[in-house]
Design an enzyme around this catalytic site. Structure first.
Site, PDB file in Angstrom:
ATOM      1  N   CYS A  60       0.839  -1.204   0.000  1.00 51.55           N
ATOM      2  CA  CYS A  60       0.000   0.000   0.000  1.00 51.55           C
ATOM      3  C   CYS A  60       0.876   1.255   0.000  1.00 51.55           C
ATOM      4  O   CYS A  60       1.541   1.548   0.995  1.00 51.55           O
ATOM      5  CB  CYS A  60      -0.916  -0.062   1.224  1.00 51.55           C
ATOM      6  SG  CYS A  60      -1.590   1.506   1.775  1.00 51.55           S
ATOM      7  N   CYS A  85       0.307   3.873   2.671  1.00 49.91           N
ATOM      8  CA  CYS A  85       0.752   3.373   3.987  1.00 49.91           C
ATOM      9  C   CYS A  85       2.245   3.619   4.167  1.00 49.91           C
ATOM     10  O   CYS A  85       2.693   4.061   5.230  1.00 49.91           O
ATOM     11  CB  CYS A  85       0.505   1.869   4.116  1.00 49.91           C
ATOM     12  SG  CYS A  85      -1.225   1.393   4.046  1.00 49.91           S
TER      13      CYS A  85
END
Ligand SMILES: [Zn+2]
Length: 148
Positions: A67, A70
């Site tokens: 991600c 993230c």
């Protein structure tokens, strides 16, 4: 809440904080490591109950290695952990490594931030944030907790 309980960053044993202590230098009664490492710990099935039961609010960053947002948020999270411990605690939950926990917290998008204290969910928010916005949000969570 005169003597709140929180976990040790090293062994995750619950410790009762003494009022007289300078929290930054408080040490674990069991392993003698500093209670507050000023860096995020890794949440797992084995330590999650200690994290959730902490009276000092715990911010959990739910993330995954694939991600992009993230990974972008990770240094912000670490920086704010450095600044805000021991007022708050910081933990990272790898949703790929701990799918059962991700399911338990009903994580549908990442990154998701969860704030727990004393076993209760205080706040939840999804999406990467700049440090200033992240800190303002945490401040508002702390203020809400005080007035409750
Ligand atoms: Zn310890």
């Amino acid at each position: 809440m005169s003597q709140p309980i929180t976990y040790c960053s090293h062994c995750f044993t619950k410790n009762r904080l003494g009022q007289e202590n300078d929290l930054s230098s408080a040490r674990c009664g069991r392993c003698q490591h500093p209670l507050f490492a000023h860096t995020p710990v890794t949440a797992s099935a084995s330590n999650i109950e200690s994290l959730l039961q902490s009276d000092v609010p715990v911010v959990i960053d739910c993330w995954a290695s694939w991600c992009g947002p993230c990974l972008q948020f990770a240094p912000v999270f670490s920086q704010v952990a450095q600044e805000l411990e021991p007022r708050m605690r910081f933990a990272k939950l790898d949703t790929e490594q701990e799918p059962a926990l991700a399911a338990r917290f009903a994580i549908r998008s990442i990154p998701t931030l969860l704030v727990f204290a004393g076993g209760k969910l205080l706040a939840q928010r999804s999406g990467s944030l700049p440090a200033s916005v992240f800190k303002m949000w945490l401040q508002s969570v702390l203020e809400q907790q005080v007035t409750k």
